[in-house]
Design a protein around this motif. Structure first.
Motif, short mmCIF file in Angstrom:
data_model
loop_
_atom_site.label_atom_id
_atom_site.label_comp_id
_atom_site.label_asym_id
_atom_site.label_seq_id
_atom_site.Cartn_x
_atom_site.Cartn_y
_atom_site.Cartn_z
N GLU A 7 0.83 -1.21 0.00
CA GLU A 7 0.00 0.00 0.00
C GLU A 7 0.86 1.26 0.00
N LEU A 8 1.95 1.22 0.73
CA LEU A 8 2.86 2.36 0.80
C LEU A 8 3.40 2.70 -0.59
N LEU A 9 3.92 1.70 -1.28
CA LEU A 9 4.50 1.96 -2.60
C LEU A 9 3.43 2.24 -3.65
N THR A 10 2.28 1.62 -3.52
CA THR A 10 1.19 1.88 -4.45
C THR A 10 0.70 3.32 -4.33
N SER A 11 0.81 3.89 -3.13
CA SER A 11 0.36 5.27 -2.91
C SER A 11 1.36 6.31 -3.43
#
Length: 172
Positions: A7-11
């Motif tokens: 989720e961190l990298l997708t954001s």
């Protein structure tokens, strides 16, 4: 709620930088690979199917969206066994599109560095990685405090500027 690394990298929309400052990480999921490395196994860069993993798919996807993904590692020299192991497989991260530099700790003495490893996303969201004294993960903490983000951005860029590109770094 704390975001997952996915989720961190997708954001991320512009950048995701990761500063690692420990000489040993005791992550359960790595133990089998570390033992194989100790036994002499080395991944063949030409045999991509043997070493590709979901994390690398995430890096490819993130970089493919135009996000600059960089990792810097501050390491003691002579390096620990874990850093020798980590360096031996780091070509996989580079193959996925992550840029990586190594900084010998003696060259970081005059830098103001945070007390914990971190991810900094888009210069605003910090995910602190916490470890016990033996390098086992004990949790993460997220903040969007502008002062913390500024410290992390400054620290990362200072390490990056002095760091040695992965292709040129030879663990001592």
């Amino acid at each position: 709620m704390t975001p997952t690394y996915h989720e961190l990298l997708t954001s991320a929309t512009v950048s995701a930088v990761h500063l690692e400052m420990r000489d040993v990480y005791t992550v359960e999921s790595e133990q089998q690979r570390i033992q194989a490395w100790r036994d002499g196994h080395r991944w063949d860069p030409a045999d991509r199917a043997s070493w590709w993993r979901p994390w690398l798919d995430l890096i490819v996807e993130t970089v493919g969206r135009g996000v600059d993904v960089r990792r810097a590692r501050v390491v003691s020299e002579p390096v620990s066994e874990y850093i020798r192991y980590s360096h031996s497989y780091a070509f996989t991260n580079v193959a996925a599109g992550e840029r990586l530099r190594w900084l010998p700790r003696r060259r970081a003495s005059d830098l103001a560095l945070p007390g914990n490893d971190f991810w900094l996303v888009d210069g605003r969201l910090v995910l602190w990685n916490h470890f016990d004294g033996d390098g086992r993960p004990t949790g993460v903490e997220v903040t969007e405090d502008p002062a913390a983000a500024k410290l992390c951005a400054s620290a990362f860029e200072a390490v990056w500027e002095r760091g040695v590109d992965h292709e040129d770094y030879r663990p001592a």
